[in-house]
Design a protein around this motif. Structure first.
Motif, short mmCIF file in Angstrom:
data_model
loop_
_atom_site.label_atom_id
_atom_site.label_comp_id
_atom_site.label_asym_id
_atom_site.label_seq_id
_atom_site.Cartn_x
_atom_site.Cartn_y
_atom_site.Cartn_z
N LYS A 141 0.82 -1.22 0.00
CA LYS A 141 0.00 0.00 0.00
C LYS A 141 0.85 1.26 0.00
O LYS A 141 0.35 2.35 -0.20
N ARG A 160 2.13 2.52 2.64
CA ARG A 160 1.64 3.31 3.77
C ARG A 160 2.81 3.88 4.54
O ARG A 160 3.68 3.14 4.98
N SER A 201 -8.16 -1.44 3.38
CA SER A 201 -8.72 -1.31 2.04
C SER A 201 -7.64 -1.54 0.97
O SER A 201 -6.49 -1.16 1.13
N ASN A 212 -6.21 -0.45 -1.67
CA ASN A 212 -5.86 0.68 -2.54
C ASN A 212 -4.50 1.19 -2.10
O ASN A 212 -4.06 0.88 -0.99
MG MG Z 1 -8.50 2.76 3.43
#
Ligand code: MG
Ligand code: AMP
Length: 324
Positions: free
Chosen positions: A51, A53, A139, A141
């Motif tokens: 991700k 992140r 999620s 994405n």
């Molecule tokens: Mg999310």
């Protein structure tokens, strides 16, 4: 390139990948999730990598049934009441982590609470049952983008980074789960979502509480994940009385005299370092050293999230909330 497989024929393949520590994008009733075995640090670290992140915010650990949920979360009577009324469904409960829970600390970001939910999606529950372990699944994405609600959305976001996308059609709810923290006889609303708050209030017979006044919404306090000991980052030299959080093959000067040493990854592997971060901090904190000195950790890949967490741990303890 990811393979897209219809959910009615995807179970065995998805379960095998997850059991081997791989990621699989799966449909839930809320949005598509990027799933990993929640008991494996390596697998969960891959979520943050894929991700991109920049932060280790805690993830939801999805259970297949109540027995599994009970194996890692502690249910008060109020929590049980909410679970019985709204599960399976788009409600996440933040509860105390059970003693000896197999959930990896990267899932909880080192907290002593865990976010738990039983999804309504039959495929998701069957998959969790087949793997036999809870699944962490934020999620599907890229970080900072909107959630994916179709397999094609997932493909556009992550198709070049994962092996398998399970296609369950458009997700019926289309927004994330509502998250509440059950704290004594209070219910604190951490995130509105697929379960209406008035339905929760009606069932519980009480108003939900807002997480105002500097209470912990996760990751919002700069110093949220602070150990007891002071922290010193990017050190080239360990001072007397300090413990050392090391990284890679080369030691800071004075390492021989450190009160204790934990090396996040002797070979300098950032994924390995991510999986060891929270447990190492706790271990060094228990030594009772004057401070934890931390060797430099590169800013690329998972290093960004590792450094973010370390900077928060090092922040002044009364600092103001930051946006997360
Ligand atoms: Mg999310
Ligand atoms: P998602 O990316 O949709 O999986 O989001 C999970 C949400 O749950 C994030 O907003 C987290 O901050 C929140 N969350 C997960 N675990 C906890 C926890 N132990 N305490 C409070 N919030 C949590």
């Amino acid at each position: 390139m990811a393979e897209i497989v219809a959910q009615d024929v995807a179970l065995a393949k998805a379960a095998a990948l997850l059991a081997a520590g791989d990621l699989v994008a799966v449909p839930t009733e809320t949005v598509y999730g990027l799933a990993a075995d929640a008991t494996s640090g390596e697998a969960v670290a891959r979520i943050f990598e894929v991700k991109r992140r920049p932060r280790f915010n805690p993830l939801i650990a999805h259970a297949g049934d109540l027995a599994m949920a009970r194996s890692y979360a502690v249910f008060t009577p109020l929590a049980r009441k909410l679970a019985e009324a709204f599960w399976p469904g788009p409600l996440t409960l933040v509860l105390p982590l059970a003693d000896g829970a197999a959930i990896h600390p990267l899932v909880t970001a080192g907290l002593d609470t865990v976010a738990v939910r039983i999804p309504r999606s039959e495929f998701a529950r069957a998959l969790i049952g087949e793997v036999g372990r809870p699944l962490a699944a934020p999620s599907a994405n890229r970080s900072g983008r909107i959630s994916a609600t179709t397999a094609e959305d997932v493909e556009a976001e992550l198709g070049d980074r994962i092996k398998l996308i399970v296609d369950g059609g458009p997700t019926p709810v289309g927004v994330e789960s509502t998250i509440v923290k059950v704290d004594g006889d209070q219910i604190i609303l951490l995130r509105p979502g697929g379960t209406p708050t008035d339905a929760l209030e009606e069932l519980a017979g009480m108003k939900l509480v807002a997480p105002g006044g500097g209470i912990e919404a996760p990751g919002m306090m700069a110093s949220h994940y602070a150990p007891e000991a002071a922290m010193r980052l990017d050190v080239a030299e360990v001072r007397p009385g300090e413990a050392l959080l090391a990284f890679g093959p080369n030691r800071a000067a004075g390492a021989d005299h450190a009160a204790a040493v934990r090396n996040l990854s002797p070979s300098g592997d950032l994924r390995e370092a991510a999986t060891a971060l929270f447990s190492s901090l706790r271990e060094l904190d228990r030594v009772g050293a004057s401070a934890i000195a931390v060797e430099p950790i590169p800013e690329h890949g998972l290093g960004e999230a590792i450094n973010d967490r370390l900077r928060r741990a090092a922040a002044p303890r009364d600092s103001a909330p930051v946006n997360d």
